[in-house]
Design a protein around this motif. Structure first.
Motif, PDB file in Angstrom:
ATOM      1  N   MET A 119       0.840  -1.178   0.000  1.00 38.87           N
ATOM      2  CA  MET A 119       0.000   0.000   0.000  1.00 38.87           C
ATOM      3  C   MET A 119       0.887   1.244   0.000  1.00 38.87           C
ATOM      4  O   MET A 119       2.001   1.235   0.531  1.00 38.87           O
ATOM      5  N   LEU A 120       0.370   2.309  -0.545  1.00 40.02           N
ATOM      6  CA  LEU A 120       1.146   3.525  -0.761  1.00 40.02           C
ATOM      7  C   LEU A 120       1.490   4.278   0.528  1.00 40.02           C
ATOM      8  O   LEU A 120       2.645   4.659   0.734  1.00 40.02           O
ATOM      9  N   ILE A 121       0.524   4.489   1.390  1.00 41.61           N
ATOM     10  CA  ILE A 121       0.714   5.356   2.556  1.00 41.61           C
ATOM     11  C   ILE A 121       1.827   4.847   3.492  1.00 41.61           C
ATOM     12  O   ILE A 121       2.683   5.644   3.890  1.00 41.61           O
ATOM     13  N   PRO A 122       1.884   3.563   3.846  1.00 43.62           N
ATOM     14  CA  PRO A 122       2.979   3.113   4.726  1.00 43.62           C
ATOM     15  C   PRO A 122       4.368   3.277   4.100  1.00 43.62           C
ATOM     16  O   PRO A 122       5.338   3.591   4.799  1.00 43.62           O
ATOM     17  N   ILE A 152      -0.072  -0.024  -4.465  1.00 48.64           N
ATOM     18  CA  ILE A 152       0.894   0.540  -5.416  1.00 48.64           C
ATOM     19  C   ILE A 152       0.723  -0.071  -6.803  1.00 48.64           C
ATOM     20  O   ILE A 152       1.034   0.570  -7.798  1.00 48.64           O
ATOM     21  N   SER A 153       0.200  -1.275  -6.883  1.00 50.46           N
ATOM     22  CA  SER A 153      -0.033  -1.904  -8.190  1.00 50.46           C
ATOM     23  C   SER A 153      -1.137  -1.193  -8.973  1.00 50.46           C
ATOM     24  O   SER A 153      -1.230  -1.348 -10.188  1.00 50.46           O
ATOM     25  N   ILE A 187      11.233   4.688  -5.400  1.00 47.43           N
ATOM     26  CA  ILE A 187      11.585   3.728  -4.350  1.00 47.43           C
ATOM     27  C   ILE A 187      10.900   2.390  -4.628  1.00 47.43           C
ATOM     28  O   ILE A 187      11.521   1.326  -4.525  1.00 47.43           O
ATOM     29  N   CYS A 188       9.629   2.449  -5.003  1.00 44.23           N
ATOM     30  CA  CYS A 188       8.879   1.225  -5.328  1.00 44.23           C
ATOM     31  C   CYS A 188       9.496   0.503  -6.523  1.00 44.23           C
ATOM     32  O   CYS A 188       9.619  -0.735  -6.518  1.00 44.23           O
ATOM     33  N   LEU A 203       7.000  -2.380  -8.147  1.00 45.29           N
ATOM     34  CA  LEU A 203       6.298  -1.978  -9.368  1.00 45.29           C
ATOM     35  C   LEU A 203       7.104  -2.445 -10.561  1.00 45.29           C
ATOM     36  O   LEU A 203       8.340  -2.395 -10.536  1.00 45.29           O
ATOM     37  N   GLU A 204       6.413  -2.866 -11.603  1.00 49.43           N
ATOM     38  CA  GLU A 204       7.114  -3.351 -12.794  1.00 49.43           C
ATOM     39  C   GLU A 204       7.423  -2.242 -13.784  1.00 49.43           C
ATOM     40  O   GLU A 204       8.420  -2.295 -14.486  1.00 49.43           O
TER      41      GLU A 204
END
Length: 149
Positions: A1-4, A51-52, A90-91, A97-98
């Protein structure tokens, strides 16, 4: 998830204050995170985004949200989106993330014309008596000559 992920990033910056990061940098990331927490509630009626699920459409909607709901001007909105982009990098670096959803996002800063005080305006300020404590004439003049807000 994005927020954490974003919060973990901000926590790291907080730990590095004075060691490569300034307090203002942390503050900008905090504001960007605040807006990213509010955005999915406004747009999707959810508290966080996987994030996906982040794509160029979501980024464009976040940009729109900043401009319309938060009344950010172009350059401010672009700066907040760029802060978000750092989290996406960062992801990507962690293989969470691909593909980069920012590849098709086109947020450009606009040239801002800065107005300077005229000699006459500076003279007016210099001759003015200030009644508010802390608003000393010399401080105002110093700021005018150095470009400090």
């Amino acid at each position: 998830m994005l927020i954490p992920i974003y919060q973990a990033h901000n926590d790291k910056i907080k730990g590095l204050l004075g060691n490569g990061y300034a307090p203002g940098t942390l503050e900008h990331f905090k504001i960007s995170l605040k807006y990213l927490k509010e955005f999915p509630i406004w747009k999707y009626d959810v508290k966080d985004i996987a994030i996906s699920k982040i794509d160029v459409a979501m980024i464009t909607e976040f940009d729109f949200y900043l401009r319309s709901e938060k009344n950010c001007n172009n350059n401010t909105a672009v700066k907040y989106v760029r802060k978000f982009r750092k989290i996406i990098k960062i992801c990507l670096n962690n293989d969470w993330l691909e593909k980069d959803p920012f590849v098709k996002y086109d947020g450009k800063m606009k040239e801002v014309e800065t107005e300077f005080l005229t000699d006459e305006e500076i003279k007016d300020i210099y001759s003015k008596k200030f009644r508010t404590p802390g608003l000393e004439r010399d401080i105002v003049i110093f700021c005018a000559f150095t470009g400090l807000a």
